[in-house]
Design a protein around this motif. Sequence first.
Motif, PDB file in Angstrom:
ATOM      1  N   LYS A   1      -8.936   1.312  -1.496  1.00  0.00           N
ATOM      2  CA  LYS A   1     -10.178   1.755  -2.137  1.00  0.00           C
ATOM      3  C   LYS A   1     -11.308   1.804  -1.121  1.00  0.00           C
ATOM      4  O   LYS A   1     -12.130   2.735  -1.120  1.00  0.00           O
ATOM      5  CB  LYS A   1     -10.521   0.801  -3.279  1.00  0.00           C
ATOM      6  CG  LYS A   1     -11.797   1.164  -4.023  1.00  0.00           C
ATOM      7  CD  LYS A   1     -12.059   0.164  -5.150  1.00  0.00           C
ATOM      8  CE  LYS A   1     -13.371   0.469  -5.870  1.00  0.00           C
ATOM      9  NZ  LYS A   1     -13.651  -0.550  -6.936  1.00  0.00           N
TER      10      LYS A   1
ATOM     11  N   THR B   1      -0.480  -6.911  -4.268  1.00  0.00           N
ATOM     12  CA  THR B   1      -0.715  -5.553  -4.768  1.00  0.00           C
ATOM     13  C   THR B   1      -2.203  -5.295  -4.954  1.00  0.00           C
ATOM     14  O   THR B   1      -2.727  -4.225  -4.597  1.00  0.00           O
ATOM     15  CB  THR B   1       0.023  -5.337  -6.107  1.00  0.00           C
ATOM     16  OG1 THR B   1       1.419  -5.608  -5.928  1.00  0.00           O
ATOM     17  CG2 THR B   1      -0.161  -3.921  -6.621  1.00  0.00           C
ATOM     18  N   ASP B   2      -2.915  -6.291  -5.510  1.00  0.00           N
ATOM     19  CA  ASP B   2      -4.355  -6.143  -5.761  1.00  0.00           C
ATOM     20  C   ASP B   2      -5.144  -6.014  -4.457  1.00  0.00           C
ATOM     21  O   ASP B   2      -6.052  -5.186  -4.345  1.00  0.00           O
ATOM     22  CB  ASP B   2      -4.886  -7.334  -6.560  1.00  0.00           C
ATOM     23  CG  ASP B   2      -4.329  -7.388  -7.974  1.00  0.00           C
ATOM     24  OD1 ASP B   2      -3.774  -6.371  -8.427  1.00  0.00           O
ATOM     25  OD2 ASP B   2      -4.442  -8.457  -8.607  1.00  0.00           O
TER      26      ASP B   2
ATOM     27  N   ALA C   1      -4.520  -2.653  -2.865  1.00  0.00           N
ATOM     28  CA  ALA C   1      -5.249  -1.607  -3.589  1.00  0.00           C
ATOM     29  C   ALA C   1      -6.727  -1.619  -3.208  1.00  0.00           C
ATOM     30  O   ALA C   1      -7.353  -0.551  -3.073  1.00  0.00           O
ATOM     31  CB  ALA C   1      -5.087  -1.810  -5.096  1.00  0.00           C
TER      32      ALA C   1
ATOM     33  N   ALA D   1       0.827  -1.213   0.000  1.00  0.00           N
ATOM     34  CA  ALA D   1       0.000   0.000   0.000  1.00  0.00           C
ATOM     35  C   ALA D   1       0.856   1.255   0.000  1.00  0.00           C
ATOM     36  O   ALA D   1       0.481   2.284  -0.579  1.00  0.00           O
ATOM     37  CB  ALA D   1      -0.937  -0.021   1.209  1.00  0.00           C
TER      38      ALA D   1
END
Length: 556
Positions: free
Chosen positions: A209, A201-202, A205, A185
Amino acid sequence: MTPAALADLVRSVALDVLTTRGLDTAVLPAAVTVERPRNPEHGDYATNLALQIGKKLGVAPRELAEDLAKALAAQEGISAAEIAGPGFVNLRLAADAQGQLVKEVLVAGEGYGHGTALTGQKINLEFVSANPTGPMHLGHARWAAVGDALARVLLAAGGQVTREFYINDAGAQIGRLTASLVAAAKGEPTPENGYAGEYITDVAAEILKREPEVLALPEAEREARFRDLGVELMLASIRQTLHEFHTEFDVYFSEKSLHASGEVQTTLDALKESGHLYKEAGAWWLRSTDYGDDKDRVVMKGNGEAAYIAADIAYLRNKRSRGFDLCIYLLGADHHGYIGRLRAAAAAFGDDPNCVEVLIGQIVNLLKDGVPVRMAKRAGNVITLDDLVEAIGVDSARYALIRSSVDSTLDIDLDLWTKSTSENPVFYVQYAHARLSSLLRNAAELGITVPAAAEISSELLGLLEHEKEGKLIRTIGDFPKVLASAAELREPHRVARYLEELAGAYHKFYDNCRVLPQGDEEAGPLNSARLLLCAATRQVLANGLGLLGVSAPERM
């Protein structure tokens, strides 16, 4: 006549023979063995009963076999009974008696093959239990397929089965996941011993969000949010992957909840009080060698922190408190030590160690052109279940993972499992089902009337006299026994291998016995009888594929 009915008939006739000769009937086994001989020329079925009991009675087995054969030959449905070797009795069934099995399959439908051996037994089946720290790898994939198939097989044997996934959401691995997500992050490198891969990473993210200000929180709060949301998102991803792989769970059980509820501490206190724990070098140890383990196990470290096994012991106790008679664990090759420690834990509580079963599975390799492949991207160096499904599809993946015994290393040849030929085992079986479905559709289009299951006559079934018809019927008759063995031995791969045998018997029947009339021929009783045999074969194929969680296509 089913193999089970034939076995009952043999026992009944043997009882009469022994009674007539004034011999002790107590030597008769409760269940008589009737099997198909390896050489079909020897008969449809054979029994070794005379060999089993002859010496106990002081009678030469062959002499006793002669009396049995004579009495059996006189029974309705038996066309011949012959003596072989030192005392075997080979049996040939009349066509109408053998054909009754076709009617039984059609009447039973989806329930054909099911048994009652596990009726009343409450079973907890724990499998997969992947750490919520990354996508599921091939080892998890094997357990997802095998565990789900085993659950279906145990249910078919009458068991009450709960599929359970143990969430390892406490411990050092969750700390490493948290640190990895925070670093991602922030755009920082993966910490030492952290988790790498696109999925980190996903997930990071997605957390940003959902909570854009999370990085601005005080450190403790920030880590708590990344930990909780990270586990939540990873578990959601795992559940979705399992769902798409046709594997569902009844219970997702949190390891963290065992600590939060105090069950771990209560369990340790109970073991201390009973004397099954002892203190040495500041740590508390379970006397697991008293119960067959290879060494005693630390359950509480010198710093007062519970060792991993402490939660395992509390978890077993929790399962038993929920009323499970049998707790089956499906674990990877690196968990072999769990066999001794879990059984020891059960015994330490005064429980029956046999309430625990641990099945150990070996690794899975993917091959292409005979060479191991490395195709993972999202999970770094790990090949995932999603990778396997993308390469060969759900049906092929499940079938490939199930059809071999879990105690051996499994090599999955990607070239083989993507072929649309008889070389591909799942295609071979599914094609047989699709071919049968097409045949029955064609019959309906021709207006050929096939009697309803309840109206099938012995005369019609008696027309099934061809050698290949008999072989196919007898193979169908093996299904209940195969399913019972798969449940008893915890080996669902037996169902897959049986389906391949059944598909082979059907293809040989089809090549030798014309089912539909040709040209201007009128449809006759033999066509109807063969269509009934085809319908029964399709039903058994569908039942077997259903137990493996593999589709039974109508068209291919």
